[in-house]
Enzyme design. Sequence first.
Site, PDB file in Angstrom:
ATOM      1  N   GLU A  20      16.509   5.285  64.678  1.00  0.00           N
ATOM      2  CA  GLU A  20      17.661   5.922  65.306  1.00  0.00           C
ATOM      3  C   GLU A  20      17.227   6.957  66.492  1.00  0.00           C
ATOM      4  OE1 GLU A  20      21.057   7.212  62.792  1.00  0.00           O
ATOM      5  OE2 GLU A  20      19.723   6.317  61.108  1.00  0.00           O
ATOM      6  N   LYS A  61       9.907  -2.049  52.602  1.00  0.00           N
ATOM      7  CA  LYS A  61      10.539  -0.924  51.567  1.00  0.00           C
ATOM      8  C   LYS A  61       9.846  -0.590  50.438  1.00  0.00           C
ATOM      9  CE  LYS A  61      14.328  -0.321  54.126  1.00  0.00           C
ATOM     10  NZ  LYS A  61      14.702   0.912  54.877  1.00  0.00           N
ATOM     11  N   ASP A 114      18.276   1.102  46.495  1.00  0.00           N
ATOM     12  CA  ASP A 114      18.499   1.915  47.608  1.00  0.00           C
ATOM     13  C   ASP A 114      19.659   1.514  48.226  1.00  0.00           C
ATOM     14  OD1 ASP A 114      17.729   4.073  49.385  1.00  0.00           O
ATOM     15  OD2 ASP A 114      16.628   2.562  50.469  1.00  0.00           O
ATOM     16  N   GLU A 143      12.810   7.487  56.027  1.00  0.00           N
ATOM     17  CA  GLU A 143      14.338   7.650  56.262  1.00  0.00           C
ATOM     18  C   GLU A 143      14.595   8.926  55.162  1.00  0.00           C
ATOM     19  OE1 GLU A 143      15.617   3.828  54.814  1.00  0.00           O
ATOM     20  OE2 GLU A 143      15.774   3.213  56.866  1.00  0.00           O
ATOM     21  N   GLN A 145      10.273  -5.579  58.580  1.00  0.00           N
ATOM     22  CA  GLN A 145      11.426  -5.570  58.035  1.00  0.00           C
ATOM     23  C   GLN A 145      12.492  -6.447  59.071  1.00  0.00           C
ATOM     24  OE1 GLN A 145      13.672  -1.664  58.430  1.00  0.00           O
ATOM     25  NE2 GLN A 145      15.470  -2.279  57.260  1.00  0.00           N
ATOM     26  N   ARG A 171       9.473  -1.191  60.369  1.00  0.00           N
ATOM     27  CA  ARG A 171      10.571  -1.876  61.069  1.00  0.00           C
ATOM     28  C   ARG A 171       9.865  -3.246  61.419  1.00  0.00           C
ATOM     29  NH1 ARG A 171      14.218   1.112  58.739  1.00  0.00           N
ATOM     30  NH2 ARG A 171      14.420   3.234  59.387  1.00  0.00           N
ATOM     31  N   ASP A 223      12.470   7.082  51.977  1.00  0.00           N
ATOM     32  CA  ASP A 223      12.335   5.663  51.746  1.00  0.00           C
ATOM     33  C   ASP A 223      11.362   5.252  52.791  1.00  0.00           C
ATOM     34  OD1 ASP A 223      12.959   2.831  50.922  1.00  0.00           O
ATOM     35  OD2 ASP A 223      14.492   3.029  52.351  1.00  0.00           O
ATOM     36  N   THR A 235       7.678   5.105  47.964  1.00  0.00           N
ATOM     37  CA  THR A 235       8.934   6.084  48.033  1.00  0.00           C
ATOM     38  C   THR A 235       8.560   7.363  47.504  1.00  0.00           C
ATOM     39  OG1 THR A 235      10.464   4.132  47.651  1.00  0.00           O
ATOM     40  CG2 THR A 235      11.375   6.447  47.745  1.00  0.00           C
ATOM     41  N   GLU A 291      16.638  10.633  52.918  1.00  0.00           N
ATOM     42  CA  GLU A 291      17.774  10.442  51.840  1.00  0.00           C
ATOM     43  C   GLU A 291      17.866  11.540  50.745  1.00  0.00           C
ATOM     44  OE1 GLU A 291      17.696   6.478  50.346  1.00  0.00           O
ATOM     45  OE2 GLU A 291      16.882   5.461  52.162  1.00  0.00           O
ATOM     46  N   HIS A 344      24.316   5.478  60.357  1.00  0.00           N
ATOM     47  CA  HIS A 344      22.859   4.838  60.444  1.00  0.00           C
ATOM     48  C   HIS A 344      23.004   3.434  60.518  1.00  0.00           C
ATOM     49  CE1 HIS A 344      18.940   4.007  58.947  1.00  0.00           C
ATOM     50  NE2 HIS A 344      19.261   3.230  58.209  1.00  0.00           N
TER      51      HIS A 344
HETATM   52 CA    CA Z   1      16.541   3.354  52.950  1.00  0.00          CA
END
Ligand code: CA
Length: 435
Positions: free
Chosen positions: A378, A257, A138, A203, A244, A241, A237, A261, A205, A145
């Site tokens: 975000e 992560k 990834d 996320e 993370q 948080r 993804d 997915t 993507e 971002h």
């Molecule tokens: Ca990602």
Amino acid sequence: MAMTDLNATHDPGRRSFVESANQPDTDFPIQNLPFGIFRRGQDDARGGVAIGDQVLDLRALCTSGLLSEAAAEAACAASGPRLNDLLALGNRVASALRARLVELLAIASPHRAALSPMLVPAADIMMQLPTEVGNFTDFLTSSYHSTRLRPDSTLAPNFMSMPIAYHSRASSVRLCGEVRRPNVQQRIGDEVTFGPTLEMDYELELGAFVGPGNGLGEPLPLDVAREHVFGLCLLNDWSVRDVQRWENTPLGPFLAKSLSTTISPWVVTEEALRPFRVAAFHRGHEAPPLLPYLSSAVDQAQGGFDIRLEALLRSPAMRDGGEPGVPITDTNFRHMYWTFAQMFTHHMSNGCNLQPGDLLGSGTVSGPTPESRACLAELTARGTKPLTLPNGEIRSWLLDGDEVVFRGRASRPGFVSIGFGECRATVAPAVTWPT
Ligand code: CA
């Protein structure tokens, strides 16, 4: 986009005898023809091509006598339960099948009667993972971002020099369905605890599937590496948080992560997307010069893609009320700082071998505007400014039962729009920790 890269399969005047493929809002007109793996009833899983609301059975087509040479080779390679063998043959072989399919599926096709038994309603099938994903990497290639998620709101020192990535988990890549809230370590104040994450995020993507790839110790130059991008899918993804933040130093993402997915089932080929190619991101004069291995005139001129990407959130209350999801992200892939060709060649640059069917995530596709923020971290400033949804519900992070839906669509005047279908998954409650 160089006009020479386009061919008869991109002709906007083409129509199919599959009526649903001619509707302006379909994701799968005859100009698209994405590959996937499907299963019907008790039949073996096999490759198929989406056309309108139907799927063409490539195993049946392989033995039909309607194909010759490379087109037959491609269809037969896609007859099994995964597309890896097709991807290993390279884009030119898949391209021969695409060229033949637009003839076979054409509105005035003389082969309509022969093809009709090979067409299966999409409503009658189950989709499966398109490839056996040997490895999943990834990337982090949106400067917007990356900036918003850094505590000091600046780019990491290496961001403008290389496409940054981490090695993620292939075993937990899944199609649409559900994703289970993980139990994780969190640090709240000075206390370290373990339990269901409080900060579950999506996320938005794109994923890229690797074609033939490269041998160990044998990197490929940029303009060759770009031919190894077989096709793209939508990719969620899922990110957690709280863990993370806690686990990231000093080795980077791990459990935040690897939980799972989610990808969309159809692989939209690089060839189908060619009309929607755009120049690579404009780096501006503050950026360091591109190192030669990441630079080519072709990639700078047409390495990007103009693909609109949306995320919708549907809460349990909306579902119970029969309401659709509400859009929370509206962005475009052209905002990405690095191209897929640059990601591929950088990945190979140390001699690492990419293999057919491997999956590379683009990184969160956030743009400069508020609506183009492509994850909740975000959108809510890391949970400090919760979103108020149109029905009054509040979200800082995803709650159990929330459904996240991604859509993607490429459009350009003078061409027929194509889409990716959907990537849809619901957050399931955490398991009770086993004792
Ligand atoms: Ca990602």
